[in-house]
Design an enzyme around this catalytic site. Structure first.
Site, PDB file in Angstrom:
ATOM      1  N   LYS A  15       5.823  -8.098  -2.921  1.00  0.00           N
ATOM      2  CA  LYS A  15       6.157  -8.631  -4.252  1.00  0.00           C
ATOM      3  C   LYS A  15       7.438  -8.012  -4.799  1.00  0.00           C
ATOM      4  CE  LYS A  15       2.131  -7.431  -5.785  1.00  0.00           C
ATOM      5  NZ  LYS A  15       1.623  -6.942  -4.488  1.00  0.00           N
ATOM      6  N   SER A  16       7.518  -6.682  -4.794  1.00  0.00           N
ATOM      7  CA  SER A  16       8.718  -6.019  -5.330  1.00  0.00           C
ATOM      8  C   SER A  16       9.939  -6.324  -4.477  1.00  0.00           C
ATOM      9  CB  SER A  16       8.494  -4.506  -5.434  1.00  0.00           C
ATOM     10  OG  SER A  16       7.456  -4.219  -6.356  1.00  0.00           O
ATOM     11  N   ASP A  87       8.204  -7.276 -12.814  1.00  0.00           N
ATOM     12  CA  ASP A  87       7.368  -6.695 -11.763  1.00  0.00           C
ATOM     13  C   ASP A  87       6.057  -6.194 -12.354  1.00  0.00           C
ATOM     14  OD1 ASP A  87       6.995  -6.087  -9.066  1.00  0.00           O
ATOM     15  OD2 ASP A  87       7.729  -4.039  -9.278  1.00  0.00           O
ATOM     16  N   GLU A  88       5.022  -6.099 -11.535  1.00  0.00           N
ATOM     17  CA  GLU A  88       3.700  -5.581 -11.931  1.00  0.00           C
ATOM     18  C   GLU A  88       3.178  -6.275 -13.190  1.00  0.00           C
ATOM     19  OE1 GLU A  88       2.213  -3.837  -9.868  1.00  0.00           O
ATOM     20  OE2 GLU A  88       3.674  -2.656  -8.737  1.00  0.00           O
ATOM     21  N   CYS A 145      -4.827  -8.185   6.510  1.00  0.00           N
ATOM     22  CA  CYS A 145      -5.804  -7.093   6.538  1.00  0.00           C
ATOM     23  C   CYS A 145      -5.647  -6.329   7.857  1.00  0.00           C
ATOM     24  CB  CYS A 145      -7.194  -7.708   6.420  1.00  0.00           C
ATOM     25  SG  CYS A 145      -8.578  -6.540   6.526  1.00  0.00           S
ATOM     26  N   CYS A 190      -9.237  -8.277   3.757  1.00  0.00           N
ATOM     27  CA  CYS A 190      -9.773  -9.633   3.734  1.00  0.00           C
ATOM     28  C   CYS A 190     -11.173  -9.582   3.112  1.00  0.00           C
ATOM     29  CB  CYS A 190      -9.846 -10.207   5.148  1.00  0.00           C
ATOM     30  SG  CYS A 190     -11.100  -9.427   6.201  1.00  0.00           S
TER      31      CYS A 190
END
Length: 203
Positions: A15-16, A87-88, A145, A190
């Site tokens: 994401k970041s 972010d976050e 995972c 998962c």
């Protein structure tokens, strides 16, 4: 019309990294962006840091009681901002998510928010729940995972063992900066591996 985007994924889904890449893409084309994150995210202090080692200072931090739109306006004076990157975003309040929506609709500035949906007990963060409800666009950033399946949950690990009790927010300190003898980290899991570690508990 500008839109509010929510790009979400489990821990370690990039994401970041994706946010920093988006900022680079805008700026490579001569456009200006603003970066923000919640003040509660103390990891990296006032920086956005990816697990690949990239870092960048944010333009402003959003405190728990802050008006996110007012903070944006204060940093948008005399600047032609093409996008706000957050972010976050799961740590923002629902009211602050509404502020992001208003920035997109009323101020005409696209807002791309990055975050995780659920905490380590599979409960939605309030900020994420609001983003899922009102965002114009939802995009899942995927990771795997340890078993190779798609990870959808975030397991909390303290002292090397999974835990299923505690506060919703406990920032991942990592090896550096940890003051407690038992470091809190997270592992993307998962559904099957989460249930295995939790003894069948879900939430």
């Amino acid at each position: 019309m500008a839109k509010l985007y929510f790009r979400y994924g489990a821990m370690n889904s990039g994401k970041s990294t994706s946010l920093l890449q988006a900022a680079y893409n805008y700026e490579e084309r001569g456009q200006h962006v603003l970066l923000a994150k919640p003040a509660i995210d103390t990891k990296g202090a006032s920086e956005i840091s990816s697990r690949l080692g990239m870092t960048r200072e944010v333009d402003f931090l959003v405190g728990a009681d802050d008006d996110a739109r007012a903070l944006f306006a204060a940093h948008n004076r005399d600047r032609d901002i093409a996008c706000l990157l957050v972010d976050e975003a799961q740590f923002l309040t629902p009211a602050q998510i509404d502020d992001l929506f208003r920035i997109a609709i009323e101020d005409g500035i696209p807002v791309i928010a990055y975050g995780i949906r659920n905490d380590f007990l599979t409960h939605a963060f309030p900020g994420s729940a609001r983003l899922l409800a009102i965002s114009h666009s939802l995009e899942e950033l995927k990771t795997i995972c340890r078993c190779g399946r798609k990870a959808v949950f975030n397991g909390r690990v303290v002292g090397g063992r999974f835990v299923f009790d505690g506060d919703q927010v406990a920032i991942d300190e990592g090896a550096e900066g940890a003051i407690a003898p038992e470091v809190t980290t997270y592992e993307s899991l998962c559904g099957a591996c989460y249930l295995q570690e939790s003894g069948g508990r879900l939430g």
